[in-house]
Design an enzyme around this catalytic site. Structure first.
Site, PDB file in Angstrom:
ATOM      1  N   GLU A  58       1.982  -6.733  -9.030  1.00  0.00           N
ATOM      2  CA  GLU A  58       2.259  -5.388  -9.571  1.00  0.00           C
ATOM      3  C   GLU A  58       1.125  -4.434  -9.204  1.00  0.00           C
ATOM      4  O   GLU A  58       1.358  -3.266  -8.882  1.00  0.00           O
ATOM      5  CB  GLU A  58       2.443  -5.439 -11.093  1.00  0.00           C
ATOM      6  CG  GLU A  58       3.670  -6.206 -11.537  1.00  0.00           C
ATOM      7  CD  GLU A  58       4.967  -5.721 -10.892  1.00  0.00           C
ATOM      8  OE1 GLU A  58       5.203  -4.499 -10.846  1.00  0.00           O
ATOM      9  OE2 GLU A  58       5.740  -6.569 -10.417  1.00  0.00           O
ATOM     10  N   TRP A  73       1.966  -3.287  -5.964  1.00  0.00           N
ATOM     11  CA  TRP A  73       2.928  -2.170  -5.891  1.00  0.00           C
ATOM     12  C   TRP A  73       2.195  -0.831  -6.011  1.00  0.00           C
ATOM     13  O   TRP A  73       2.548   0.156  -5.379  1.00  0.00           O
ATOM     14  CB  TRP A  73       3.984  -2.296  -6.989  1.00  0.00           C
ATOM     15  CG  TRP A  73       5.124  -3.171  -6.574  1.00  0.00           C
ATOM     16  CD1 TRP A  73       5.287  -4.488  -6.863  1.00  0.00           C
ATOM     17  CD2 TRP A  73       6.262  -2.800  -5.766  1.00  0.00           C
ATOM     18  NE1 TRP A  73       6.448  -4.957  -6.294  1.00  0.00           N
ATOM     19  CE2 TRP A  73       7.073  -3.945  -5.618  1.00  0.00           C
ATOM     20  CE3 TRP A  73       6.668  -1.612  -5.160  1.00  0.00           C
ATOM     21  CZ2 TRP A  73       8.264  -3.935  -4.886  1.00  0.00           C
ATOM     22  CZ3 TRP A  73       7.867  -1.596  -4.426  1.00  0.00           C
ATOM     23  CH2 TRP A  73       8.641  -2.751  -4.296  1.00  0.00           C
ATOM     24  N   TRP A  83      24.394  16.035  -5.614  1.00  0.00           N
ATOM     25  CA  TRP A  83      23.889  16.008  -6.991  1.00  0.00           C
ATOM     26  C   TRP A  83      24.649  17.006  -7.852  1.00  0.00           C
ATOM     27  O   TRP A  83      25.188  17.982  -7.355  1.00  0.00           O
ATOM     28  CB  TRP A  83      22.398  16.355  -7.013  1.00  0.00           C
ATOM     29  CG  TRP A  83      21.545  15.433  -6.215  1.00  0.00           C
ATOM     30  CD1 TRP A  83      20.871  15.738  -5.064  1.00  0.00           C
ATOM     31  CD2 TRP A  83      21.249  14.066  -6.491  1.00  0.00           C
ATOM     32  NE1 TRP A  83      20.182  14.646  -4.604  1.00  0.00           N
ATOM     33  CE2 TRP A  83      20.400  13.599  -5.462  1.00  0.00           C
ATOM     34  CE3 TRP A  83      21.616  13.171  -7.504  1.00  0.00           C
ATOM     35  CZ2 TRP A  83      19.908  12.289  -5.424  1.00  0.00           C
ATOM     36  CZ3 TRP A  83      21.126  11.877  -7.464  1.00  0.00           C
ATOM     37  CH2 TRP A  83      20.287  11.452  -6.432  1.00  0.00           C
ATOM     38  N   ASN A 138       7.962  -0.466 -17.990  1.00  0.00           N
ATOM     39  CA  ASN A 138       8.506  -0.388 -16.631  1.00  0.00           C
ATOM     40  C   ASN A 138      10.006  -0.665 -16.558  1.00  0.00           C
ATOM     41  O   ASN A 138      10.742   0.043 -15.858  1.00  0.00           O
ATOM     42  CB  ASN A 138       7.763  -1.360 -15.708  1.00  0.00           C
ATOM     43  CG  ASN A 138       8.261  -1.258 -14.278  1.00  0.00           C
ATOM     44  OD1 ASN A 138       8.216  -0.192 -13.674  1.00  0.00           O
ATOM     45  ND2 ASN A 138       8.778  -2.362 -13.751  1.00  0.00           N
ATOM     46  N   TRP A 198      16.818  12.993  -8.584  1.00  0.00           N
ATOM     47  CA  TRP A 198      15.666  12.209  -9.043  1.00  0.00           C
ATOM     48  C   TRP A 198      14.433  13.088  -9.198  1.00  0.00           C
ATOM     49  O   TRP A 198      13.572  12.815 -10.036  1.00  0.00           O
ATOM     50  CB  TRP A 198      15.395  11.030  -8.100  1.00  0.00           C
ATOM     51  CG  TRP A 198      15.123  11.412  -6.665  1.00  0.00           C
ATOM     52  CD1 TRP A 198      16.043  11.523  -5.670  1.00  0.00           C
ATOM     53  CD2 TRP A 198      13.856  11.744  -6.070  1.00  0.00           C
ATOM     54  NE1 TRP A 198      15.435  11.902  -4.489  1.00  0.00           N
ATOM     55  CE2 TRP A 198      14.097  12.039  -4.708  1.00  0.00           C
ATOM     56  CE3 TRP A 198      12.552  11.811  -6.539  1.00  0.00           C
ATOM     57  CZ2 TRP A 198      13.073  12.400  -3.825  1.00  0.00           C
ATOM     58  CZ3 TRP A 198      11.535  12.167  -5.664  1.00  0.00           C
ATOM     59  CH2 TRP A 198      11.800  12.464  -4.330  1.00  0.00           C
ATOM     60  N   TRP A 245      10.687   6.614  -8.648  1.00  0.00           N
ATOM     61  CA  TRP A 245      11.936   7.391  -8.653  1.00  0.00           C
ATOM     62  C   TRP A 245      12.723   7.180  -7.364  1.00  0.00           C
ATOM     63  O   TRP A 245      13.940   7.009  -7.392  1.00  0.00           O
ATOM     64  CB  TRP A 245      11.638   8.877  -8.896  1.00  0.00           C
ATOM     65  CG  TRP A 245      11.447   9.127 -10.360  1.00  0.00           C
ATOM     66  CD1 TRP A 245      10.280   9.166 -11.041  1.00  0.00           C
ATOM     67  CD2 TRP A 245      12.500   9.304 -11.329  1.00  0.00           C
ATOM     68  NE1 TRP A 245      10.519   9.363 -12.382  1.00  0.00           N
ATOM     69  CE2 TRP A 245      11.857   9.457 -12.584  1.00  0.00           C
ATOM     70  CE3 TRP A 245      13.884   9.346 -11.274  1.00  0.00           C
ATOM     71  CZ2 TRP A 245      12.579   9.656 -13.771  1.00  0.00           C
ATOM     72  CZ3 TRP A 245      14.602   9.543 -12.452  1.00  0.00           C
ATOM     73  CH2 TRP A 245      13.958   9.699 -13.681  1.00  0.00           C
TER      74      TRP A 245
HETATM   75  P1  FAD Z   1       1.450  -3.763 -15.835  1.00  0.00           P
HETATM   76  O1  FAD Z   1       2.754  -4.471 -15.717  1.00  0.00           O
HETATM   77  O2  FAD Z   1       0.431  -4.354 -16.704  1.00  0.00           O
HETATM   78  O3  FAD Z   1       0.886  -3.607 -14.347  1.00  0.00           O
HETATM   79  C1  FAD Z   1      -0.507  -3.427 -14.056  1.00  0.00           C
HETATM   80  C2  FAD Z   1      -0.703  -2.191 -13.212  1.00  0.00           C
HETATM   81  O4  FAD Z   1      -0.021  -2.306 -11.968  1.00  0.00           O
HETATM   82  C3  FAD Z   1      -0.156  -0.931 -13.844  1.00  0.00           C
HETATM   83  O5  FAD Z   1      -1.076  -0.385 -14.773  1.00  0.00           O
HETATM   84  C4  FAD Z   1       0.079  -0.041 -12.635  1.00  0.00           C
HETATM   85  O6  FAD Z   1      -1.125   0.585 -12.218  1.00  0.00           O
HETATM   86  C5  FAD Z   1       0.493  -1.034 -11.581  1.00  0.00           C
HETATM   87  N1  FAD Z   1       1.954  -1.130 -11.514  1.00  0.00           N
HETATM   88  C6  FAD Z   1       2.763  -1.930 -12.240  1.00  0.00           C
HETATM   89  N2  FAD Z   1       4.051  -1.773 -11.866  1.00  0.00           N
HETATM   90  C7  FAD Z   1       4.043  -0.848 -10.885  1.00  0.00           C
HETATM   91  C8  FAD Z   1       5.060  -0.256 -10.096  1.00  0.00           C
HETATM   92  N3  FAD Z   1       6.354  -0.607 -10.221  1.00  0.00           N
HETATM   93  N4  FAD Z   1       4.714   0.689  -9.191  1.00  0.00           N
HETATM   94  C9  FAD Z   1       3.414   1.030  -9.020  1.00  0.00           C
HETATM   95  N5  FAD Z   1       2.399   0.498  -9.742  1.00  0.00           N
HETATM   96  C10 FAD Z   1       2.713  -0.429 -10.663  1.00  0.00           C
HETATM   97  N6  FAD Z   1       3.289   3.979 -12.888  1.00  0.00           N
HETATM   98  C11 FAD Z   1       2.238   4.811 -13.052  1.00  0.00           C
HETATM   99  O7  FAD Z   1       1.095   4.361 -13.146  1.00  0.00           O
HETATM  100  N7  FAD Z   1       2.430   6.181 -13.081  1.00  0.00           N
HETATM  101  C12 FAD Z   1       3.661   6.748 -12.972  1.00  0.00           C
HETATM  102  O8  FAD Z   1       3.770   7.978 -12.978  1.00  0.00           O
HETATM  103  C13 FAD Z   1       4.778   5.869 -12.852  1.00  0.00           C
HETATM  104  N8  FAD Z   1       6.045   6.375 -12.805  1.00  0.00           N
HETATM  105  C14 FAD Z   1       7.111   5.517 -12.671  1.00  0.00           C
HETATM  106  C15 FAD Z   1       8.413   6.051 -12.595  1.00  0.00           C
HETATM  107  C16 FAD Z   1       9.516   5.205 -12.463  1.00  0.00           C
HETATM  108  C17 FAD Z   1      10.904   5.793 -12.377  1.00  0.00           C
HETATM  109  C18 FAD Z   1       9.318   3.812 -12.410  1.00  0.00           C
HETATM  110  C19 FAD Z   1      10.482   2.889 -12.272  1.00  0.00           C
HETATM  111  C20 FAD Z   1       8.034   3.272 -12.473  1.00  0.00           C
HETATM  112  C21 FAD Z   1       6.921   4.107 -12.600  1.00  0.00           C
HETATM  113  N9  FAD Z   1       5.607   3.588 -12.681  1.00  0.00           N
HETATM  114  C22 FAD Z   1       4.542   4.460 -12.802  1.00  0.00           C
HETATM  115  C23 FAD Z   1       5.338   2.145 -12.484  1.00  0.00           C
HETATM  116  C24 FAD Z   1       5.274   1.293 -13.756  1.00  0.00           C
HETATM  117  O9  FAD Z   1       6.374   1.549 -14.579  1.00  0.00           O
HETATM  118  C25 FAD Z   1       3.983   1.503 -14.560  1.00  0.00           C
HETATM  119  O10 FAD Z   1       2.862   1.407 -13.715  1.00  0.00           O
HETATM  120  C26 FAD Z   1       3.845   0.426 -15.647  1.00  0.00           C
HETATM  121  O11 FAD Z   1       4.942   0.462 -16.512  1.00  0.00           O
HETATM  122  C27 FAD Z   1       2.561   0.661 -16.414  1.00  0.00           C
HETATM  123  O12 FAD Z   1       2.452  -0.241 -17.474  1.00  0.00           O
HETATM  124  P2  FAD Z   1       1.330  -1.358 -17.476  1.00  0.00           P
HETATM  125  O13 FAD Z   1       0.002  -0.761 -17.181  1.00  0.00           O
HETATM  126  O14 FAD Z   1       1.461  -2.111 -18.750  1.00  0.00           O
HETATM  127  O15 FAD Z   1       1.775  -2.250 -16.243  1.00  0.00           O
END
Ligand code: FAD
Length: 474
Positions: free
Chosen positions: A269, A272, A300, A335, A353, A376
């Site tokens: 993650e 990602w 849209w 997420n 989106w 998105w």
């Molecule tokens: P954890 O699951 O603990 O993951 C650890 C770290 O990995 C996160 O803090 C984040 O930095 C990174 N990460 C995890 N999943 C993703 C992912 N899918 N994409 C990119 N990085 C990821 N994340 C943001 O930080 N900022 C946003 O503006 C953002 N917008 C999003 C919009 C949409 C529509 C979607 C589907 C996802 C988005 N995310 C965003 C990704 C993800 O949802 C969040 O990073 C995550 O929910 C943060 O929670 P956590 O720190 O507990 O994640």
């Protein structure tokens, strides 16, 4: 006496694992730490309200940390080129050091600062501190950027994940006299009306909050991350995202903290995040434009009533509504819930989106241009390694699968709390006596669904089929 160095803080609001600070400490000359807040501007991607709330508190903590080391944070506001040139003149600094960023506006800002400083005989040196690898250095055999995550991350792992930098220094040399600084309140980052109580309750911005979040994660959820990371009803993820976005903790520090653990899924993650930033660096117009160009022609809808219902968590789909209300209240959303609400907006409501991305931008404390754009575009099916368009999330069954007892819905949609588990995700299908027993009056105490999901799904697939046929896209 070695010359004065200006340390320009950006989204690297910490003192450990900070290459620019480490470099500034080398000559042992005075260091002037500065943060330049952008003027509230018409820029679509100027930080949103929730980000500004976070930034206010994070700057306060950074200033406290600097003061504990004999230094302080100088605050300026406006065009960074002008402010840094002025500060260099005031302090006689010969160098400005900073961290690099991957957002197009921030990259342009760094270029403009470099040029303006050079005209005044001052050098700007920048360092990578927010990512594991320099964008552009992870490429396919043909030298092209990766558009698919798995080979991208494999290539990163093959290089070896980098170690974290130095710990926080004990002291930071200060100038003989301090240049003028704005007060934190002058930056006007805090909301004018008090909508931020839920944010205060949910978060502790700053280094200490970041380290506490990391400790809490390592102490439990990391071990069950692979199984529970999709469950918004459980504390299954790290909640490090705003801390990582503002650089209160370095990504290399997070990786190092997991090095002795079985953390493959969690690290992917983090991968990602890396992928999102590399993509934004290579494709800087993707916050506005779909990476897969054929989607620019998607038909849209302009349905403002539906958009408002989505924003307010009043769609009649409990899982979607819980998530949208969690976002509004805490500035964060799980997420899995982000994927489901994004899919609902784009595929059930056929709303662009970019409108959803803008709402997230204003309300998320972790709003991050790279991650938000990737999330998105991924959900809409028009980005890198995107979910295939025909995979339309069913908002009801997603709820039943990932919030099986309805605890998440009960927390954020209290008017449905008395509903039995069997019906909590589908109140519109519940027998009359069940609704009566739970004091739920559909259309009054809780909305009826604003769309018929099976029909909406068919409409979305038809629209997709149209652009596929007309553009020959796969
Ligand atoms: P954890 O699951 O603990 O993951 C650890 C770290 O990995 C996160 O803090 C984040 O930095 C990174 N990460 C995890 N999943 C993703 C992912 N899918 N994409 C990119 N990085 C990821 N994340 C943001 O930080 N900022 C946003 O503006 C953002 N917008 C999003 C919009 C949409 C529509 C979607 C589907 C996802 C988005 N995310 C965003 C990704 C993800 O949802 C969040 O990073 C995550 O929910 C943060 O929670 P956590 O720190 O507990 O994640």
């Amino acid at each position: 006496m070695p010359p004065t160095t200006i340390l320009w803080f950006r989204n690297d609001l910490r003192l450990a694992d900070h290459p620019a600070l480490e470099a500034a400490l080398q000559p042992r000359g005075p260091i002037v730490p500065v943060f330049v807040a952008p003027f509230a501007s018409a820029d679509r991607w100027a930080p949103g309200a929730a980000s500004n709330w976070w930034l206010h508190h994070s700057l306060k903590r950074l200033d406290q940390a600097l003061r504990g080391r004999g230094s302080r944070l100088v605050l300026r506001s406006g065009d960074p080129s002008r402010e840094l040139v002025a500060l260099a003149r005031e302090t006689g600094a010969s160098h400005v050091l900073c961290s690099r960023r991957s957002e197009p506006g921030e990259r342009a800002a760094e270029d403009a600062v470099r040029e303006a400083l050079a005209l005044n005989g001052v050098a700007l040196e920048s360092f990578q501190s927010g990512l594991l690898f320099e964008p552009g250095t992870i490429a396919t055999a043909e030298g092209q950027p990766y558009r698919v995550f798995t080979p991208f991350w494999r290539a990163c792992l093959a290089k070896g994940l980098p170690a974290a930098g130095a710990d926080e220094p004990e002291t930071i040399p200060c100038p003989k006299s301090w240049p003028g600084s704005l007060a934190l309140d002058d930056l006007e980052l805090m909301p004018r009306t008090r909508w931020d109580a839920g944010l205060h309750e949910a978060w502790e911005p700053g280094r200490q909050g970041a380290m506490q979040a990391l400790e809490a994660f390592l102490g439990g959820p990391l071990d069950t991350y692979a199984e529970e990371r999709n469950r918004p009803d459980l504390p299954g993820t790290s909640r490090l995202s705003p801390h990582l976005h503002f650089g209160e903790i370095g990504v290399r520090e997070v990786v190092a903290a997991c090095s002795e653990r079985d953390a493959q899924v969690f690290l992917s993650e983090i991968g990602w995040r890396e992928f999102a930033h590399h993509l934004l660096w290579h494709f800087p117009n993707t916050p506005e434009v779909p990476l897969r160009h054929e989607f620019a022609r998607f038909p849209w809808r302009d349905d403002d009533a539906a958009f408002q219902a989505w924003r307010k968590g009043q769609t009649g789909f409990p899982f979607v509504d819980a998530a949208m209300r969690e976002l509004w209240s805490t500035g964060w959303m799980h997420n899995r819930a982000r994927m489901v609400v994004a899919s609902f907006l784009v595929k059930d409501l056929l709303i662009p989106w970019q409108r959803g991305a803008e709402w997230f931008w204003d309300t998320l404390v972790d709003a991050d241009l790279a991650n938000n754009t990737l999330g998105w575009q991924w959900t809409a099916g028009c980005g890198a390694d995107a979910a295939p368009y025909f995979r339309v999330f069913n908002p009801t069954t997603q709820g039943e699968k990932f919030d099986p007892s309805g605890a998440y819905v009960r927390r954020w949609v209290p008017e449905l709390a008395p509903m039995p588990d069997t019906w909590i995700h589908r109140p519109h299908e519940a027998p009359e006596e069940v609704l009566r027993g739970a004091a739920v009056q559909l259309g009054q105490t809780y909305p009826l669904p604003i769309v018929d999901h099976p029909q909406a799904r068919r409409d979305a697939l038809d629209a997709y089929e149209d652009i596929r046929r007309s553009t020959g896209a796969g």
